[in-house]
Design a protein around this motif. Structure first.
Motif, short mmCIF file in Angstrom:
data_model
loop_
_atom_site.label_atom_id
_atom_site.label_comp_id
_atom_site.label_asym_id
_atom_site.label_seq_id
_atom_site.Cartn_x
_atom_site.Cartn_y
_atom_site.Cartn_z
N ALA A 121 13.31 0.18 30.52
CA ALA A 121 12.00 -0.33 30.09
C ALA A 121 12.05 -0.85 28.66
O ALA A 121 11.42 -1.87 28.34
CB ALA A 121 10.93 0.75 30.23
N GLU A 122 12.80 -0.17 27.80
CA GLU A 122 12.92 -0.61 26.40
C GLU A 122 13.69 -1.94 26.32
O GLU A 122 13.35 -2.80 25.51
CB GLU A 122 13.64 0.45 25.57
N ILE A 123 14.70 -2.08 27.16
CA ILE A 123 15.48 -3.31 27.18
C ILE A 123 14.60 -4.47 27.63
O ILE A 123 14.60 -5.55 27.01
CB ILE A 123 16.70 -3.17 28.12
N ILE A 124 13.80 -4.25 28.66
CA ILE A 124 12.90 -5.28 29.15
C ILE A 124 11.88 -5.66 28.09
O ILE A 124 11.61 -6.86 27.86
CB ILE A 124 12.20 -4.83 30.47
N ALA A 125 11.36 -4.68 27.38
CA ALA A 125 10.39 -4.94 26.30
C ALA A 125 11.03 -5.78 25.20
O ALA A 125 10.39 -6.73 24.69
CB ALA A 125 9.84 -3.64 25.74
N LEU A 126 12.25 -5.47 24.83
CA LEU A 126 12.95 -6.26 23.81
C LEU A 126 13.17 -7.69 24.25
O LEU A 126 13.00 -8.63 23.48
CB LEU A 126 14.32 -5.60 23.48
N LEU A 127 13.54 -7.86 25.52
CA LEU A 127 13.75 -9.21 26.05
C LEU A 127 12.46 -10.01 26.04
O LEU A 127 12.46 -11.20 25.71
CB LEU A 127 14.33 -9.15 27.47
N GLU B 246 9.99 -9.65 23.99
CA GLU B 246 9.69 -9.99 22.59
C GLU B 246 10.46 -11.23 22.15
O GLU B 246 9.94 -12.05 21.41
CB GLU B 246 10.09 -8.82 21.66
N GLU B 247 11.69 -11.35 22.62
CA GLU B 247 12.55 -12.46 22.21
C GLU B 247 12.27 -13.74 22.98
O GLU B 247 12.64 -14.81 22.54
CB GLU B 247 14.03 -12.08 22.38
N ALA B 248 11.67 -13.61 24.16
CA ALA B 248 11.45 -14.79 25.02
C ALA B 248 10.32 -15.67 24.57
O ALA B 248 9.59 -15.67 23.77
CB ALA B 248 11.17 -14.36 26.45
#
Length: 118
Positions: free
Chosen positions: A108-114, A116-118
């Protein structure tokens, strides 16, 4: 094409990887005639036999083919190119996810970071 070699993999493997990337990214377009083995080897700064071996592997994979009298060409089969592109992308994603998990991130944290960057 610019060739970039590292010390962590055999040159043969890196040649295959870089030519695949050139094909899937469109640098080498479907149906395009490739330079001769000698010319490509000179451009890359590698032994022609090593480049020949890499091209034979790419032929085996269906990404390039030989015309007996006129040289090698990139396949015109866009399905093969698309499948290769997807396989390369999946490899990159797997490596990325593995690195993020080693940093302690959960899915979930990885998806949230992605996001943010998208």
């Amino acid at each position: 094409m610019t060739w970039d070699f590292r010390n962590d993999l055999p040159i043969y493997s890196q040649l295959i990887e870089q030519i695949k990337l050139a094909i899937v990214s469109g640098v080498f377009a479907p149906g395009m005639r490739l330079n001769s083995v000698r010319d490509m080897a000179a451009e890359a700064g590698v032994n022609p036999n090593t480049l020949q071996r890499a091209l034979q592997e790419l032929e085996r994979q269906g990404l390039v083919f030989s015309q007996r009298t006129s040289g090698r060409y990139v396949t015109e089969d866009t399905n093969v190119i698309d499948e290769t592109k997807r396989a390369l992308a999946q490899g990159q994603l797997a490596a990325f996810l593995d690195a993020m998990k080693k940093l302690g991130y959960e899915r979930a944290e990885i998806i949230a970071l992605l996001k943010e960057e998208a």
